[in-house]
Write a protein that holds these residues in place. Sequence first.
Motif, PDB file in Angstrom:
ATOM      1  N   LEU A 164     -12.442  18.474 -53.444  1.00 41.59           N
ATOM      2  CA  LEU A 164     -12.625  19.190 -54.700  1.00 41.59           C
ATOM      3  C   LEU A 164     -11.841  18.468 -55.790  1.00 41.59           C
ATOM      4  CD1 LEU A 164     -12.115  22.850 -53.396  1.00 41.59           C
ATOM      5  CD2 LEU A 164     -14.199  21.458 -53.375  1.00 41.59           C
ATOM      6  N   LEU A 165     -12.449  18.307 -56.964  1.00 45.60           N
ATOM      7  CA  LEU A 165     -11.838  17.497 -58.022  1.00 45.60           C
ATOM      8  C   LEU A 165     -11.899  18.230 -59.359  1.00 45.60           C
ATOM      9  CD1 LEU A 165     -10.634  14.677 -58.750  1.00 45.60           C
ATOM     10  CD2 LEU A 165     -12.986  13.905 -59.108  1.00 45.60           C
ATOM     11  N   ASN A 166     -10.822  18.124 -60.135  1.00 48.08           N
ATOM     12  CA  ASN A 166     -10.779  18.759 -61.447  1.00 48.08           C
ATOM     13  C   ASN A 166      -9.794  18.002 -62.336  1.00 48.08           C
ATOM     14  OD1 ASN A 166     -11.430  20.660 -63.402  1.00 48.08           O
ATOM     15  ND2 ASN A 166      -9.860  22.125 -62.742  1.00 48.08           N
ATOM     16  N   SER A 167      -9.792  18.332 -63.624  1.00 46.71           N
ATOM     17  CA  SER A 167      -8.782  17.815 -64.549  1.00 46.71           C
ATOM     18  C   SER A 167      -8.082  18.989 -65.196  1.00 46.71           C
ATOM     19  CB  SER A 167      -9.413  16.940 -65.635  1.00 46.71           C
ATOM     20  OG  SER A 167      -8.421  16.564 -66.583  1.00 46.71           O
ATOM     21  N   LEU A 168      -6.753  18.917 -65.291  1.00 45.10           N
ATOM     22  CA  LEU A 168      -5.964  19.988 -65.900  1.00 45.10           C
ATOM     23  C   LEU A 168      -5.536  19.655 -67.322  1.00 45.10           C
ATOM     24  CD1 LEU A 168      -3.672  21.024 -62.896  1.00 45.10           C
ATOM     25  CD2 LEU A 168      -5.790  22.080 -63.678  1.00 45.10           C
ATOM     26  N   GLY A 169      -6.070  18.552 -67.870  1.00 38.38           N
ATOM     27  CA  GLY A 169      -5.695  18.196 -69.226  1.00 38.38           C
ATOM     28  C   GLY A 169      -4.270  17.679 -69.324  1.00 38.38           C
ATOM     29  N   GLU A 236     -13.581  11.026 -66.313  1.00 43.79           N
ATOM     30  CA  GLU A 236     -14.869  10.397 -65.999  1.00 43.79           C
ATOM     31  C   GLU A 236     -14.669   9.058 -65.290  1.00 43.79           C
ATOM     32  OE1 GLU A 236     -17.975  11.552 -66.050  1.00 43.79           O
ATOM     33  OE2 GLU A 236     -16.906  13.404 -66.506  1.00 43.79           O
ATOM     34  N   GLU A 237     -13.615   8.338 -65.668  1.00 41.95           N
ATOM     35  CA  GLU A 237     -13.331   7.057 -65.004  1.00 41.95           C
ATOM     36  C   GLU A 237     -12.898   7.278 -63.552  1.00 41.95           C
ATOM     37  OE1 GLU A 237     -12.871   2.834 -64.620  1.00 41.95           O
ATOM     38  OE2 GLU A 237     -14.073   4.185 -65.862  1.00 41.95           O
ATOM     39  N   VAL A 238     -12.074   8.294 -63.308  1.00 36.87           N
ATOM     40  CA  VAL A 238     -11.693   8.625 -61.930  1.00 36.87           C
ATOM     41  C   VAL A 238     -12.941   8.945 -61.113  1.00 36.87           C
ATOM     42  CG1 VAL A 238     -10.452  10.257 -60.449  1.00 36.87           C
ATOM     43  CG2 VAL A 238      -9.401   9.469 -62.572  1.00 36.87           C
ATOM     44  N   ARG A 239     -13.801   9.781 -61.668  1.00 39.66           N
ATOM     45  CA  ARG A 239     -15.031  10.186 -60.964  1.00 39.66           C
ATOM     46  C   ARG A 239     -15.904   8.969 -60.663  1.00 39.66           C
ATOM     47  NH1 ARG A 239     -18.559  12.753 -63.176  1.00 39.66           N
ATOM     48  NH2 ARG A 239     -19.196  14.338 -61.663  1.00 39.66           N
ATOM     49  N   GLU A 250     -16.744  17.170 -54.925  1.00 40.16           N
ATOM     50  CA  GLU A 250     -17.350  18.268 -55.664  1.00 40.16           C
ATOM     51  C   GLU A 250     -16.483  18.588 -56.871  1.00 40.16           C
ATOM     52  OE1 GLU A 250     -17.798  21.628 -53.067  1.00 40.16           O
ATOM     53  OE2 GLU A 250     -18.588  20.390 -51.420  1.00 40.16           O
ATOM     54  N   ASP A 251     -17.100  18.730 -58.028  1.00 39.51           N
ATOM     55  CA  ASP A 251     -16.363  19.162 -59.210  1.00 39.51           C
ATOM     56  C   ASP A 251     -16.059  20.648 -59.075  1.00 39.51           C
ATOM     57  OD1 ASP A 251     -16.318  16.728 -60.847  1.00 39.51           O
ATOM     58  OD2 ASP A 251     -18.500  16.968 -60.893  1.00 39.51           O
ATOM     59  N   THR A 266      -6.502  16.547 -60.603  1.00 38.43           N
ATOM     60  CA  THR A 266      -6.021  17.363 -59.486  1.00 38.43           C
ATOM     61  C   THR A 266      -7.134  17.429 -58.451  1.00 38.43           C
ATOM     62  OG1 THR A 266      -5.009  19.480 -58.866  1.00 38.43           O
ATOM     63  CG2 THR A 266      -6.780  19.574 -60.460  1.00 38.43           C
ATOM     64  N   PHE A 267      -6.771  17.408 -57.169  1.00 33.52           N
ATOM     65  CA  PHE A 267      -7.789  17.395 -56.121  1.00 33.52           C
ATOM     66  C   PHE A 267      -7.271  18.095 -54.881  1.00 33.52           C
ATOM     67  CE2 PHE A 267      -5.494  13.368 -56.314  1.00 33.52           C
ATOM     68  CZ  PHE A 267      -4.985  13.228 -55.040  1.00 33.52           C
TER      69      PHE A 267
END
Length: 420
Positions: A164-169, A236-239, A250-251, A266-267
Amino acid sequence: MSTFKAPKGTYDLIPPYSAKYLAVREAISGPLRTSGYGYIETPGFEDVNLFARGVGESTDIVTKEMYAFETKGGDRLALRPEGTASVLRAALEASLHKQGNLPVKLWYSGSYYRYERPQKGRYRHFSQVGAEAIGAEDPALDAELIILADQAYRSLGLSNFRILLNSLGDKECRPVYREALQTFLRGLDLDEETLRRAEINPLRVLDDKRADVQKQLVDAPLLRDYLCDACKAYHEEVRALVTAAGVAFEDDVKLVRGLDYYTRTTFEFVHDGLGAQSAVGGGGRYDGLSEMIGGPALPSVGWALGVDRTVLALEAEGIELDIPAGTSVFAVAIGDEARRLLFGKVTELRRAGIAADFGYGGKGLKGAMKDANRSGARLTVVAGERDLAEGVVQLKDMESGEQTAVPVDGLVEAVRAKLA
């Protein structure tokens, strides 16, 4: 029977089961050791304020789960509840960031402690392997660590896990989201403690596992809608890099993780065969942690993977690791003269790098051969008075049952040939 037992919520690792844990640690650390990460080991306890500042005073870890105590000298210490703050503290104390090569890439393995309600997959004492890349802000580092963790799990044969992948800013865009989230949370029917947490760190409320809270969070504002252009581009670059490596993810726009120090990436690694405790590992970027604990600005990223839960994931998938027997050769002596000679030969085999054991306790042939069987040894060396008179020992293949006489002086070479 001993009157003492392991403390509640802890466990002992004993053979042969412990070999599985060693194999998991080896597999997780393997990709790190070939990717420039050096081993670091920190104390089992630290200044309590290291975790209060770094992990976050509003987190359950600090407020409810940390084993804190006061020493005879009046120092306030805590058993380490996680590894990142300790590793960063050690790197700063040793000035590793001043030696020229950034990022400083480190990996570690050890036990951690949290006072939790014990259940399968959640213990008060648990084992992790972790990795930290300190001192560089680069999406390729975030991607590297995700890819290395995926590589480690796949090397064990695991397949039913998800990333699972996300960004926390960051400090530019997260305050705007924080205010929007706090405004939303103030309008919900939440208990006093949760409302207090929302004022300190509202993102932590999103991580609340209670069904009645989650039901109210359905329409909560999403951080992805508040990301600044720089954070969007970084994510987007990480993805893109992870995708190009052939690693599926998965986002998850609601993924927060339980520690205050995370920023941007964060993942989490989850395994659906583990029930409620489905997270087997996770991590992310923590660009502000160094400053939180009194160091310079050192953007960093890392993860920790649970050894305990990885073992449970293997069991859920029915995977049996190919763990070689701890003993290759077992020596059985009949008579005192043979005992002295074979004990010397066992020492010789060990010095030659061959795993060897000896029939201790003065058992008879039948009992000693049972010990040889239990050891899992591929070969057994047997010698009695008649064999010694002829200058030989008997080398028995425990798989085929074939037995041959081997000159005493040629035993090491004969064993090597049989095991090749």
